[in-house]
Structure formats: structure tokens, C-alpha cells
Scaffold this motif. Structure first.
Motif, short mmCIF file in Angstrom:
data_model
loop_
_atom_site.label_atom_id
_atom_site.label_comp_id
_atom_site.label_asym_id
_atom_site.label_seq_id
_atom_site.Cartn_x
_atom_site.Cartn_y
_atom_site.Cartn_z
N LEU A 118 70.00 9.83 72.53
CA LEU A 118 69.84 11.29 72.50
C LEU A 118 68.84 11.71 71.42
N ALA A 119 68.88 11.04 70.28
CA ALA A 119 67.91 11.36 69.22
C ALA A 119 66.49 11.10 69.72
N ALA A 120 66.30 10.01 70.44
CA ALA A 120 64.98 9.68 70.98
C ALA A 120 64.60 10.67 72.08
N TYR A 121 65.56 11.11 72.87
CA TYR A 121 65.28 12.10 73.92
C TYR A 121 64.77 13.39 73.28
N ASN A 122 65.31 13.73 72.12
CA ASN A 122 64.93 14.97 71.43
C ASN A 122 63.68 14.81 70.57
N ALA A 123 63.67 13.80 69.72
CA ALA A 123 62.59 13.67 68.73
C ALA A 123 61.51 12.68 69.13
N GLY A 124 61.80 11.83 70.08
CA GLY A 124 60.85 10.82 70.50
C GLY A 124 61.26 9.44 70.03
N LEU A 125 60.93 8.47 70.85
CA LEU A 125 61.26 7.07 70.58
C LEU A 125 60.66 6.59 69.27
N ASN A 126 59.42 6.98 69.01
CA ASN A 126 58.74 6.52 67.79
C ASN A 126 59.42 7.01 66.52
N LYS A 127 59.95 8.24 66.55
CA LYS A 127 60.62 8.78 65.36
C LYS A 127 61.91 8.01 65.06
N VAL A 128 62.68 7.69 66.10
CA VAL A 128 63.91 6.93 65.90
C VAL A 128 63.58 5.54 65.37
N ALA A 129 62.54 4.93 65.91
CA ALA A 129 62.11 3.61 65.44
C ALA A 129 61.63 3.69 63.99
N LYS A 130 60.86 4.71 63.68
CA LYS A 130 60.32 4.88 62.32
C LYS A 130 61.43 4.99 61.28
N PHE A 131 62.49 5.76 61.60
CA PHE A 131 63.56 5.98 60.64
C PHE A 131 64.69 4.97 60.78
N GLY A 132 64.62 4.10 61.78
CA GLY A 132 65.68 3.11 61.97
C GLY A 132 67.02 3.73 62.30
#
Length: 192
Positions: free
Chosen positions: A153-167
Motif C-alpha cells: 500500500l505504501a508503494a501504491y501511494n508513494a511509489g515503489l522507489n520511495k519504499v525501496a529507498k527508505f527500506g
């Protein structure tokens, strides 16, 4: 020592949720911005929780039953739970198939133009195409994050790259609120 404990247990007005986890040495770690999935909710911000439950109401002309068959078909096709799909639609558009965000996302599941194109959704305002594309994308995110719904859900909202960046869930209030809202809606849909 007692005063410190009282301060922790009685957060001032406007505080965020507090998360904790206990490490292998028995040390408790607390934060209001978890970056690791070992953190679990310790203390819920009552004001924020109340807002999550009341902020987004269904569109005035919304008829969720109208999309029941589309949701069921996509749920079965992609192996994504119907309550999760309904919760995302509820949070994203309030069941308004003509919704457009200020960032340009459109339709029931608020697909960004680039995402819609990559999912081969030719018309984001067509409920069937939009839901199919959104659920297909959710399936991809769930697979990417090994079934972790919060990260998907976090990736759906903020984007896959942001979730990967912040772990983990990015430290953005909008994203954290979104994840909490969708999970809350999902629980409601599961109960019904």
C-alpha cells in the motif's frame, strides 16, 4: 523515572502513533516513524485514528454494489482479496469512477497516466479497465514485498522507489495516513 514513563504514556495533543519493537537483547525501541517492519503499534493517536475513520466518505452518487462483479472477477484472477481491493477503491476515489486527483491520477483506483500505460489500461475512466489495472498492479506490489500489505500500500501511494529507498514505509504523513486508512477500511470490509 516515573515522570518519564508518564510522559511517554500520555503523549501531548497532536502526537503521532507510537511504534515499538524489542530487539534480541531485550531492549525496547520506540519511534513515531518506523522504518523497519519489526515495529508494531504501541500507542494509537486517537485524534488521527478518528480522522482516518471519518475523512473520506463515499462519493454522493457512489454505488459500490455496481462494481461488485468487477471486483470479484479481478480478485479471483489476480489472487488479491476483495476487501483489499474495495478498501483501495474507497480510499482512492470514494467509488467515483470519474475521480481525478490534483496529481493526475484517475478513475476508481486512481491510476497515474504512466502506470495506466504500463498496465495497458487504455481508458482509466472505464471501471473494468481501471480496476483490472489497479488490481494487477497491487498483485505486483504484493509479490514484490512478499505479501506485506502495508508495504504494498505504501508503494501504491508513494511509489515503489520511495519504499525501496527508505527500506519500509516512507516517513511521509500522507503515505502513513493512507496505509492506515486503507487497512482500516479493509478490516471493515472483511467484517461485513
Amino acid at each position: 523515572m516515573v515522570i518519564q514513563a508518564l510522559l511517554v504514556l500520555s503523549p501531548p495533543e497532536g502526537c503521532a502513533d507510537i511504534y515499538k519493537y524489542e530487539d534480541s537483547e531485550g531492549v525496547l525501541h520506540f519511534t513515531d516513524a518506523p522504518t523497519d517492519k519489526r515495529f508494531v503499534i504501541f500507542m494509537r493517536d486517537i485524534k488521527k485514528d478518528r480522522e482516518l475513520r471519518t475523512r473520506l466518505k463515499l462519493s454522493q452518487n457512489a454505488n459500490p454494489a455496481e462494481y461488485e462483479q468487477i471486483i470479484k472477477t479481478c480478485s479471483e484472477k489476480y489472487g488479491v482479496s476483495a476487501p483489499l481491493i474495495k478498501a483501495v477503491i474507497h480510499a482512492e476515489s470514494g467509488y467515483n469512477p470519474n475521480a481525478v486527483s490534483h496529481k493526475g491520477a484517475s478513475g476508481l483506483m486512481q491510476l497515474m497516466p504512466g502506470t495506466a500505460k504500463s498496465l495497458k489500461v487504455s481508458n482509466s475512466f472505464n471501471p473494468r479497465d481501471n480496476v483490472e489495472g489497479g488490481v494487477k498492479y497491487l498483485r505486483f506490489l504484493l509479490d514484490t514485498f512478499r505479501g506485506d500489505v502495508s508495504l504494498a500500500l505504501a508503494a501504491y501511494n508513494a511509489g515503489l522507489n520511495k519504499v525501496a529507498k527508505f527500506g519500509g514505509i516512507p516517513p511521509y504523513a500522507e503515505t502513513r495516513t493512507y496505509v492506515d486508512r486503507v487497512l482500516s477500511y479493509m478490516q471493515s470490509y472483511q467484517a461485513n
